[in-house]
Design a protein around this motif. Structure first.
Motif, PDB file in Angstrom:
ATOM      1  N   ARG A   1      -1.621  11.474   4.806  1.00 37.10           N
ATOM      2  CA  ARG A   1      -1.796  11.415   3.347  1.00 37.10           C
ATOM      3  C   ARG A   1      -3.130  12.030   2.924  1.00 37.10           C
ATOM      4  NH1 ARG A   1       0.629   6.218   4.032  1.00 37.10           N
ATOM      5  NH2 ARG A   1      -1.416   5.206   4.031  1.00 37.10           N
ATOM      6  N   VAL A   2      -4.178  11.694   3.672  1.00 36.56           N
ATOM      7  CA  VAL A   2      -5.491  12.278   3.369  1.00 36.56           C
ATOM      8  C   VAL A   2      -5.434  13.792   3.516  1.00 36.56           C
ATOM      9  CG1 VAL A   2      -7.889  12.437   4.164  1.00 36.56           C
ATOM     10  CG2 VAL A   2      -6.786  10.200   4.009  1.00 36.56           C
ATOM     11  N   GLU A   3      -4.750  14.250   4.567  1.00 31.32           N
ATOM     12  CA  GLU A   3      -4.656  15.689   4.793  1.00 31.32           C
ATOM     13  C   GLU A   3      -3.858  16.354   3.686  1.00 31.32           C
ATOM     14  OE1 GLU A   3      -5.033  19.456   6.541  1.00 31.32           O
ATOM     15  OE2 GLU A   3      -6.164  17.586   6.720  1.00 31.32           O
ATOM     16  N   ARG A   4      -2.779  15.680   3.220  1.00 27.64           N
ATOM     17  CA  ARG A   4      -2.004  16.254   2.110  1.00 27.64           C
ATOM     18  C   ARG A   4      -2.861  16.346   0.853  1.00 27.64           C
ATOM     19  NH1 ARG A   4       2.209  13.059   4.265  1.00 27.64           N
ATOM     20  NH2 ARG A   4       1.816  11.401   2.756  1.00 27.64           N
ATOM     21  N   ARG A   5      -3.641  15.262   0.573  1.00 24.07           N
ATOM     22  CA  ARG A   5      -4.526  15.305  -0.609  1.00 24.07           C
ATOM     23  C   ARG A   5      -5.555  16.416  -0.463  1.00 24.07           C
ATOM     24  NH1 ARG A   5      -4.129   9.546  -0.270  1.00 24.07           N
ATOM     25  NH2 ARG A   5      -6.106   9.421   0.850  1.00 24.07           N
ATOM     26  N   ARG A   6      -6.095  16.553   0.765  1.00 22.08           N
ATOM     27  CA  ARG A   6      -7.084  17.610   0.997  1.00 22.08           C
ATOM     28  C   ARG A   6      -6.467  18.986   0.764  1.00 22.08           C
ATOM     29  NH1 ARG A   6      -8.454  21.243   4.460  1.00 22.08           N
ATOM     30  NH2 ARG A   6      -6.697  20.733   5.836  1.00 22.08           N
TER      31      ARG A   6
END
Length: 309
Positions: free
Chosen positions: A218-223
């Motif tokens: 999820r963090v990577e998608r937001r990034r």
């Protein structure tokens, strides 16, 4: 069972396509011995960790059976002759559900056995199990005492005299499984590593890692979305800058065209004025010449006594 007998059974295993004897329930050989699968959560955790890890290791091998707390019968005439190892691995046997492991039908004993210590285990009982597995022809036997102060982990491997103790289990690699055991004497945590070096994990640890991976995803998608937004904003600014530059270039080109047109018109006006001046000067010169001729003609006539009409 002697080693020679064990070797003969190993050399002629029952084919994998033999009748599916594990599908039918046999009341003469019950599925349960009436005892719980595990005496405590620690024992249960290690049973599941080892069994599931081995099952995954051999997920592509249809001829490797990994069983957890499955009753293993030795004698077709005496159902009392049985045991339920915490985990065992039988090579050369189909990977399929069973009510029990009947050695006379399977063709041989499991090659590798694991036992996890529970409070009900006594030294006498563990000695009996060692003798039992030795007599059945087990190739490797491992015993783990996770609640021992130093995390005791013992192993035996079949040698000329039967099951013989492994001098040091820390860093030991199972010849049959290809699994390496790390038994550090400090943190009480046995580590089993696959041939590729990946450690076995309990399902709760796997789920925890999976949740962590989902959070990271999820963090990577937001990034990535933020980076995409920045790229789109930069692209928009670049496009706007290019548009402004293009408009400025067109403005300069139009200004240059108008200046050139103005210069051309001014030059034409100058040429027209020059032409008009030369035409006027030529006309004036012609008029002077005509006037001079007329004056000369009048003078001659006067000289001749002739008056101009």
């Amino acid at each position: 069972m002697s080693t020679a007998r064990h070797d003969r059974r190993e050399s002629s295993p029952i084919p994998l396509l033999d009748p599916p004897f594990w599908d039918a329930y046999d009341p003469n050989f019950p599925d349960s011995d009436g005892r719980p699968m595990a005496d405590n959560q620690t024992q249960y955790k290690w049973m599941v960790t080892i069994a599931e890890g081995l099952d995954d290791l051999y997920r592509d091998r249809l001829d490797v059976l990994v069983a957890c707390d499955l009753l293993w019968y030795f004698d077709p005439d005496d159902r009392r002759r049985c045991c339920a190892p915490d985990v065992f691995v039988a090579f050369g046997r189909p990977k399929a559900p069973r009510h029990s492991y009947k050695e006379w039908l399977e063709g041989h004993a499991p090659q590798v056995v694991f036992e996890i210590h529970s409070p009900s285990n006594t030294p006498a009982e563990m000695g009996r199990k060692l003798r039992l597995y030795d007599g059945r022809g087990v190739e490797e036997y491992y015993y783990y005492f996770p609640e021992e102060a130093a995390g005791q982990f013992d192993g035996w491997r079949r040698g000329p005299g039967g099951l013989e103790p492994i001098a040091s289990t820390d860093g030991w690699t199972s010849p049959r499984l290809g699994v390496t055991f790390e038994a550090p004497p400090v943190d009480n945590a046995l580590v089993l590593r696959r041939p590729d070096g990946e450690a076995f994990q309990h399902v709760q640890d796997i789920m925890k890692d999976r949740r962590a991976m989902r959070r990271l995803a999820r963090v990577e998608r937001r990034r990535r979305r933020a980076e995409q937004g920045l790229r789109e904003e930069a692209e928009s600014r670049r496009a706007e800058s290019e548009r402004l530059a293009r408009d400025e270039r067109l403005r300069r080109e139009e200004s240059d065209r108008l200046r050139e047109e103005s210069d051309r018109l001014r030059e034409e006006a100058v040429r027209a004025a020059d032409d008009e001046r030369r035409r006027r000067e030529a006309a004036e010169a012609e008029a002077r010449r005509a006037r001079d001729r007329a004056e000369r003609m009048a003078a001659r006539l006067r000289e001749m006594g002739l008056e101009e009409d």
